[in-house]
Design a protein around this motif. Structure first.
Motif, PDB file in Angstrom:
ATOM      1  N   LEU A  75       0.830  -1.211   0.000  1.00 55.28           N
ATOM      2  CA  LEU A  75       0.000   0.000   0.000  1.00 55.28           C
ATOM      3  C   LEU A  75       0.864   1.262   0.000  1.00 55.28           C
ATOM      4  CD1 LEU A  75      -2.684  -1.179   2.625  1.00 55.28           C
ATOM      5  CD2 LEU A  75      -2.479  -1.800   0.204  1.00 55.28           C
ATOM      6  N   HIS A  76       2.084   1.135  -0.527  1.00 57.33           N
ATOM      7  CA  HIS A  76       2.998   2.266  -0.625  1.00 57.33           C
ATOM      8  C   HIS A  76       2.943   2.862  -2.037  1.00 57.33           C
ATOM      9  CE1 HIS A  76       4.956  -0.251   2.565  1.00 57.33           C
ATOM     10  NE2 HIS A  76       4.901   0.915   3.164  1.00 57.33           N
ATOM     11  N   MET A  77       3.459   4.095  -2.179  1.00 63.46           N
ATOM     12  CA  MET A  77       3.570   4.712  -3.494  1.00 63.46           C
ATOM     13  C   MET A  77       4.290   3.737  -4.429  1.00 63.46           C
ATOM     14  SD  MET A  77       4.750   8.557  -4.430  1.00 63.46           S
ATOM     15  CE  MET A  77       6.325   8.652  -3.585  1.00 63.46           C
ATOM     16  N   ASP A  78       3.765   3.629  -5.664  1.00 61.70           N
ATOM     17  CA  ASP A  78       4.250   2.640  -6.628  1.00 61.70           C
ATOM     18  C   ASP A  78       5.465   3.198  -7.387  1.00 61.70           C
ATOM     19  OD1 ASP A  78       4.616   0.728  -8.547  1.00 61.70           O
ATOM     20  OD2 ASP A  78       2.684   1.029  -9.538  1.00 61.70           O
ATOM     21  N   VAL A  79       6.583   2.514  -7.253  1.00 66.36           N
ATOM     22  CA  VAL A  79       7.833   3.028  -7.826  1.00 66.36           C
ATOM     23  C   VAL A  79       7.754   3.106  -9.354  1.00 66.36           C
ATOM     24  CG1 VAL A  79       9.118   0.828  -7.911  1.00 66.36           C
ATOM     25  CG2 VAL A  79      10.354   2.983  -7.560  1.00 66.36           C
ATOM     26  N   GLU A  80       7.037   2.184  -9.991  1.00 59.95           N
ATOM     27  CA  GLU A  80       6.918   2.230 -11.452  1.00 59.95           C
ATOM     28  C   GLU A  80       6.046   3.414 -11.890  1.00 59.95           C
ATOM     29  OE1 GLU A  80       8.895   0.810 -13.441  1.00 59.95           O
ATOM     30  OE2 GLU A  80       9.737  -0.253 -11.714  1.00 59.95           O
ATOM     31  N   ALA A  81       4.990   3.692 -11.158  1.00 57.77           N
ATOM     32  CA  ALA A  81       4.145   4.857 -11.455  1.00 57.77           C
ATOM     33  C   ALA A  81       4.950   6.144 -11.287  1.00 57.77           C
ATOM     34  CB  ALA A  81       2.914   4.871 -10.552  1.00 57.77           C
ATOM     35  N   ALA A  82       5.817   6.171 -10.262  1.00 60.89           N
ATOM     36  CA  ALA A  82       6.654   7.355 -10.050  1.00 60.89           C
ATOM     37  C   ALA A  82       7.630   7.510 -11.202  1.00 60.89           C
ATOM     38  CB  ALA A  82       7.401   7.234  -8.727  1.00 60.89           C
ATOM     39  N   ARG A  83       8.220   6.390 -11.640  1.00 56.29           N
ATOM     40  CA  ARG A  83       9.175   6.426 -12.752  1.00 56.29           C
ATOM     41  C   ARG A  83       8.503   6.975 -14.019  1.00 56.29           C
ATOM     42  NH1 ARG A  83      13.726   3.442 -12.427  1.00 56.29           N
ATOM     43  NH2 ARG A  83      12.768   1.855 -11.117  1.00 56.29           N
ATOM     44  N   ARG A  84       7.285   6.513 -14.283  1.00 56.11           N
ATOM     45  CA  ARG A  84       6.540   6.999 -15.467  1.00 56.11           C
ATOM     46  C   ARG A  84       6.302   8.509 -15.365  1.00 56.11           C
ATOM     47  NH1 ARG A  84       3.732   2.202 -14.790  1.00 56.11           N
ATOM     48  NH2 ARG A  84       1.967   3.179 -13.755  1.00 56.11           N
ATOM     49  N   THR A  85       5.976   8.963 -14.169  1.00 51.77           N
ATOM     50  CA  THR A  85       5.718  10.394 -13.975  1.00 51.77           C
ATOM     51  C   THR A  85       6.984  11.203 -14.216  1.00 51.77           C
ATOM     52  OG1 THR A  85       4.069   9.798 -12.355  1.00 51.77           O
ATOM     53  CG2 THR A  85       4.769  12.089 -12.357  1.00 51.77           C
ATOM     54  N   LEU A  86       8.109  10.642 -13.774  1.00 54.65           N
ATOM     55  CA  LEU A  86       9.384  11.353 -13.963  1.00 54.65           C
ATOM     56  C   LEU A  86       9.777  11.431 -15.434  1.00 54.65           C
ATOM     57  CD1 LEU A  86      11.381   9.976 -10.895  1.00 54.65           C
ATOM     58  CD2 LEU A  86      10.596  12.316 -11.257  1.00 54.65           C
ATOM     59  N   GLU A  87       9.168  10.546 -16.244  1.00 58.44           N
ATOM     60  CA  GLU A  87       9.451  10.579 -17.688  1.00 58.44           C
ATOM     61  C   GLU A  87       8.385  11.359 -18.456  1.00 58.44           C
ATOM     62  OE1 GLU A  87       9.658   6.390 -18.377  1.00 58.44           O
ATOM     63  OE2 GLU A  87      11.666   6.240 -17.481  1.00 58.44           O
ATOM     64  N   ASP A  88       7.344  11.786 -17.762  1.00 62.49           N
ATOM     65  CA  ASP A  88       6.223  12.462 -18.409  1.00 62.49           C
ATOM     66  C   ASP A  88       6.596  13.923 -18.700  1.00 62.49           C
ATOM     67  OD1 ASP A  88       3.869  13.842 -18.956  1.00 62.49           O
ATOM     68  OD2 ASP A  88       2.672  12.688 -17.529  1.00 62.49           O
ATOM     69  N   ALA A  89       6.594  14.270 -19.985  1.00 65.29           N
ATOM     70  CA  ALA A  89       7.027  15.610 -20.396  1.00 65.29           C
ATOM     71  C   ALA A  89       6.225  16.727 -19.731  1.00 65.29           C
ATOM     72  CB  ALA A  89       6.934  15.740 -21.918  1.00 65.29           C
ATOM     73  N   ALA A  90       4.976  16.419 -19.369  1.00 66.13           N
ATOM     74  CA  ALA A  90       4.119  17.447 -18.766  1.00 66.13           C
ATOM     75  C   ALA A  90       4.629  17.874 -17.387  1.00 66.13           C
ATOM     76  CB  ALA A  90       2.688  16.936 -18.656  1.00 66.13           C
ATOM     77  N   PHE A  91       5.386  16.986 -16.727  1.00 65.52           N
ATOM     78  CA  PHE A  91       5.802  17.273 -15.354  1.00 65.52           C
ATOM     79  C   PHE A  91       7.306  17.272 -15.123  1.00 65.52           C
ATOM     80  CE2 PHE A  91       1.520  15.345 -14.718  1.00 65.52           C
ATOM     81  CZ  PHE A  91       0.919  16.419 -14.079  1.00 65.52           C
ATOM     82  N   LYS A  92       8.028  16.472 -15.921  1.00 68.88           N
ATOM     83  CA  LYS A  92       9.357  16.060 -15.458  1.00 68.88           C
ATOM     84  C   LYS A  92      10.309  17.204 -15.110  1.00 68.88           C
ATOM     85  CE  LYS A  92      11.682  15.140 -19.822  1.00 68.88           C
ATOM     86  NZ  LYS A  92      12.353  14.095 -20.613  1.00 68.88           N
ATOM     87  N   ASP A  93      10.230  18.319 -15.833  1.00 67.91           N
ATOM     88  CA  ASP A  93      11.173  19.400 -15.539  1.00 67.91           C
ATOM     89  C   ASP A  93      10.808  20.179 -14.278  1.00 67.91           C
ATOM     90  OD1 ASP A  93      12.589  18.693 -17.757  1.00 67.91           O
ATOM     91  OD2 ASP A  93      11.498  20.071 -19.092  1.00 67.91           O
ATOM     92  N   ASP A  94       9.612  19.967 -13.807  1.00 70.06           N
ATOM     93  CA  ASP A  94       9.159  20.736 -12.639  1.00 70.06           C
ATOM     94  C   ASP A  94       9.121  19.910 -11.354  1.00 70.06           C
ATOM     95  OD1 ASP A  94       8.733  23.080 -14.154  1.00 70.06           O
ATOM     96  OD2 ASP A  94       6.851  22.230 -14.910  1.00 70.06           O
ATOM     97  N   ILE A  95       9.599  18.658 -11.419  1.00 72.48           N
ATOM     98  CA  ILE A  95       9.596  17.808 -10.215  1.00 72.48           C
ATOM     99  C   ILE A  95      10.923  17.983  -9.490  1.00 72.48           C
ATOM    100  CG2 ILE A  95       9.476  15.439  -9.351  1.00 72.48           C
ATOM    101  CD1 ILE A  95       7.736  14.820 -11.880  1.00 72.48           C
ATOM    102  N   VAL A  96      10.847  18.334  -8.209  1.00 76.18           N
ATOM    103  CA  VAL A  96      12.084  18.632  -7.471  1.00 76.18           C
ATOM    104  C   VAL A  96      12.355  17.674  -6.314  1.00 76.18           C
ATOM    105  CG1 VAL A  96      12.183  21.069  -8.100  1.00 76.18           C
ATOM    106  CG2 VAL A  96      10.868  20.368  -6.076  1.00 76.18           C
ATOM    107  N   GLY A  97      11.444  16.755  -6.060  1.00 79.00           N
ATOM    108  CA  GLY A  97      11.706  15.858  -4.943  1.00 79.00           C
ATOM    109  C   GLY A  97      10.674  14.753  -4.837  1.00 79.00           C
ATOM    110  N   ILE A  98      10.988  13.789  -3.956  1.00 82.72           N
ATOM    111  CA  ILE A  98      10.088  12.668  -3.692  1.00 82.72           C
ATOM    112  C   ILE A  98       9.806  12.641  -2.191  1.00 82.72           C
ATOM    113  CG2 ILE A  98       9.812  10.155  -3.797  1.00 82.72           C
ATOM    114  CD1 ILE A  98      11.981  10.172  -6.044  1.00 82.72           C
ATOM    115  N   LEU A  99       8.515  12.670  -1.847  1.00 80.17           N
ATOM    116  CA  LEU A  99       8.127  12.494  -0.450  1.00 80.17           C
ATOM    117  C   LEU A  99       7.468  11.122  -0.347  1.00 80.17           C
ATOM    118  CD1 LEU A  99       7.798  13.496   2.453  1.00 80.17           C
ATOM    119  CD2 LEU A  99       5.700  14.661   1.764  1.00 80.17           C
ATOM    120  N   PHE A 100       8.283  10.136  -0.011  1.00 78.41           N
ATOM    121  CA  PHE A 100       7.769   8.775   0.125  1.00 78.41           C
ATOM    122  C   PHE A 100       7.126   8.654   1.503  1.00 78.41           C
ATOM    123  CE2 PHE A 100       8.048   4.291   1.179  1.00 78.41           C
ATOM    124  CZ  PHE A 100       7.530   3.721   0.032  1.00 78.41           C
TER     125      PHE A 100
END
Ligand SMILES: *Cc1c(COP(=O)(O)O)cnc(C)c1O
Length: 373
Positions: free
Chosen positions: A113-138
Motif C-alpha cells: 500500500l505504498h507509493m508505486d515506484v513504477e508509477a513514479a518512474r513513469r511520472t518522472l518521464e512524463d514531459a508534462a511534469f518532469k522538468d518541474d519535479i524537485v523531490g520525492i516524499l515517500f
C-alpha cells in the motif's frame, strides 16, 4: 461512544516513574531549548537506528516534515512538484504546501500500500511534469516499511532528486532483514504522538546520516538562529520539551517488550483471519504496528464488517480512507494518472486495533466477528 475495545490505547509511564525526572527538570530550571533530557533522547533515537545516524528531535512530526522540506529543498514558489501518494495522512501534503511546493499524487501498489515506484518512474518521464519535479516524499504507509526501499533509493539517485521519507508511525519497524525504518533516503521523519506505537505525547524526530542536515534542522527549529543570535535562514519554533524527552527515555527502555506485544497481536490476526476474505498489508509483521491494516477481498463487504465490529463494541477504522485527493482542500492537486489502486484500497481497507497489552479475549472477539463465526 465508549468502546469495549478502543482503537488505540496509549500506554505511558506511570506517574511515580516520571516523578523523579520532573523533579530533576524543576531543579535544573531547564524546561526546553536542548536541555539534558532532549540531548540524551535525540542521541538515543539516532543510536536506535544505527551508530552512523544522527537525529534532530521536534515538537511533532508535521513541523519536522516542514523543517526537512525547508532544509533540503528551500522555500518554493508554488510552481514545482514533489511526488507523493494520495493514500497517506495529510501532514506531508500540508508540509509541502507550507513550504511552497505542490504535491503530485502518485498511485500505490496493492501489497504494501505504498507509493508505486513504477508509477513514479513513469511520472518522472512524463514531459508534462518532469522538468518541474524537485523531490520525492515517500510515505511508509502506517509506519510499515516498504519491501522496495532499494528501488526508491535507486530511483532518487538516478533522477538526482532528494528522497524524504515520512515514516511517522514507523519508529521500531524494519524494511527487510535487520535494516531499520529510519535508515533510508536523505532523511526519515518519525512522530511520537500519543497515538503512535512509540508515544511521548506530542513529539517527533528526523533521522539521517547527514550531520550538516541536522545542523540546518537545529537552526530551523530554533527560529533560524545559527550559533549566535543571528537568523541565517527562515525558521520556526519546533523544539521538543524536556518533559516529553524524559517520557521518551522511559518509553525507549521498554520498547522491545512493546514491539513484542504488538507483533504478537498482529501475528494472531495473520494466522486466524480467514485468508479467503482478508489480506494483510505486506511486511507489517516486522513493523511497530500502530494498528493492523486489512484489505477486505470483497470490497462490497467492507462496510458490513466495519458495522459489525462497531456493534460488537470494537472501534475499527478505515485509514487512510478517504485518500487525500478526495478531501476538499486537496481536490485541485494534480495526479499524473488515474489513482486506480488507491481507489480500490480506499474502498476495501479496514484497520483493526492493536494495544501494547491487548487482552487475548479482545483479539478472539475481533477475529470471530470478522470471520463470521
Ligand atoms: C501521525 C502522522 C503524521 C503527523 O504526526 P504528528 O506528530 O502528529 O505531527 C504525519 N504523517 C503520517 C503518515 C502520520 O501517520
Amino acid at each position: 461512544m465508549n468502546y469495549k475495545v478502543p482503537f488505540i490505547r496509549p500506554d505511558f509511564p506511570a506517574d511515580e516513574e516520571i516523578a523523579s525526572d520532573y523533579a530533576q527538570i524543576l531543579a535544573s530550571n531547564w524546561f526546553t531549548n536542548f536541555g539534558p533530557f532532549e540531548r540524551k533522547f535525540s542521541a538515543a533515537i539516532a543510536n536506535y537506528i544505527g551508530p552512523e545516524y544522527v537525529a534532530c528531535t521536534f515538537s511533532n512530526a508535521t513541523i519536522a516534515l516542514i523543517a526537512s522540506v525547508l532544509a533540503i529543498l528551500g522555500k518554493g514558489d508554488n510552481t514545482q512538484y514533489v511526488l507523493m501518494p494520495s493514500f497517506t495522512f495529510p501532514a506531508g501534503a500540508e508540509a509541502l504546501d507550507w513550504c511552497g511546493y505542490r504535491p503530485l499524487f502518485i498511485d500505490i501498489e496493492d501489497r504494501g500500500l505504498h507509493m508505486d515506484v513504477e508509477a513514479a518512474r513513469r511520472t518522472l518521464e512524463d514531459a508534462a511534469f518532469k522538468d518541474d519535479i524537485v523531490g520525492i516524499l515517500f510515505c511508509n504507509a502506517f509506519g510499515v516499511g516498504t519491501e522496495n526501499i532499494e528501488d526508491w533509493e535507486a530511483l532518487a539517485k538516478q533522477s538526482g532528486l532528494p528522497l524524504i521519507i515520512d515514516s511517522a508511525a514507523g519508529f521500531g519497524s524494519l524494511y527487510s532483514g535487520d535494516r531499520k525504518v529510519g535508515s533510508a533516503g536523505d532523511c526519515e521523519i518519525f512522530s511520537f504522538h500519543a497515538t503512535k506505537p512509540f508515544a511521548i505525547g506530542e513529539g517527533g524526530a528526523v533521522v539521517t546520516r547527514d550531520k550538516k542536515l541536522v545542523e540546518t534542522l537545529l537552526a530551523i527549529q530554533n527560529f533560524g538562529f545559527a550559533n549566535k543570535r543571528n537568523v541565517t535562514m527562515l525558521g520556526l519554533n519546533g523544539k521538543l520539551q524536556e518533559i516529553n524527552a524524559a517520557i521518551g527515555m522511559r518509553q525507549l527502555e521498554r520498547f522491545d517488550t512493546v514491539l513484542e506485544g504488538r507483533r504478537g497481536v498482529h501475528a494472531r490476526y495473520m494466522a486466524e483471519l480467514d485468508p479467503k476474505q482478508f489480506r494483510l498489508q505486506a511486511n507489517a509483521e516486522v513493523a511497530s504496528l500502530c494498528f493492523t491494516v486489512v484489505i477486505v477481498e470483497d470490497a462490497s463487504a467492507r462496510d458490513r464488517h466495519l458495522e459489525r465490529l462497531l456493534e460488537a463494541g470494537i472501534e475499527a477504522k478505515t485509514y487512510y480512507s478517504p485518500s487525500l485527493h478526495k478531501q476538499t482542500y486537496f481536490t485541485s492537486v494534480k495526479t499524473q494518472s488515474p489513482l486506480t489502486v488507491t481507489e480500490q484500497v480506499d474502498a476495501s481497507v479496514l484497520s483493526l486495533p492493536i494495544h501494547d497489552n491487548m487482552k487475548p479475549e479482545d483479539v478472539d472477539l475481533i477475529i470471530s466477528v470478522l470471520n463470521g463465526r
